[in-house]
Design a protein around this motif. Sequence first.
Motif: not given
Length: 280
Positions: A110-136
């Motif tokens: 989780v970075d200083g702005r509250g963005n959470a990056y989660i990885n697995g398999g071969s990719g990375i997902a982003l969860l933003t503070p507003d609750g949206s999730v997408r692969r980045v």
Amino acid sequence: MPSKPSPARRAEILMSGVAMGESPRWHENRLWFSDWGAQEILCIDTNGEREVTVPVPFSLPFCIDWLPDGRLLVVSGREGRLLRRERNGSLVTHADLPGPAGMGWNEIVVDGRGNAYINGGSGIALLTPDGSVRRVADRMAFPNGMAVTPDNLTLIVAESYGKKLTAFDIALDGGLEKRRVWADLGDGVPDGICIDTDGAVWYADVPNKRCVRVREGGEVLETVTVDRGCFACMLGGVEKKTLFIIATEWRGMDKIAEMAQARTGQVLTFEAPSTHAGWP
């Protein structure tokens, strides 16, 4: 290419008897980490006093970090969920992660702005503070440890199968762009990582049984050798200059249960030349 390594130095044992440790974080003056083999999240202070803070109802992988408001996040990797620990100690679903993740969701930062990056398999997902999730990010060679620079502008990812550290610029919306090789590690197999105030990265290496400090471009600055596989590392302690190393005798994915029963895991410490920086 990496330069010739500096002379290796040794670490000291702070704790033994860990089933299979991962995801160390320095938080509230203690080291927190996941014990995958025991299905527990533990805390340990600099004197070696330990406490089970969160028992979890799922198996590996489960990695941890904190929201800006202080609530703990736990990746439930195989279930594809991100959980949140409430003030009363209960675990609730914070977000469902996009799938499929291949080998399961793994590391989180989780970075200083509250963005959470989660990885697995071969990719990375982003969860933003507003609750949206997408692969980045996609097409990564087993992404593992991740860290964000203090200015929130760069995400560094350990690509274990690629034997390299990869960097992305972080856009204003949290997306990742300008992918590049931050450091070619030669025979290094990076797992967990952390950043210091000199801009160098420490990476843990399971097959080579070591933790290595490198600068951008791959120059090796320091090597800590261990007698078992190094899964992750984190700078912390009173002055934030103690490198905590999570190490275990690795016997292969098909021997996870055997490893958990053997409890060969250790928390090791090493006095580093520079203090912690960035996230986690």
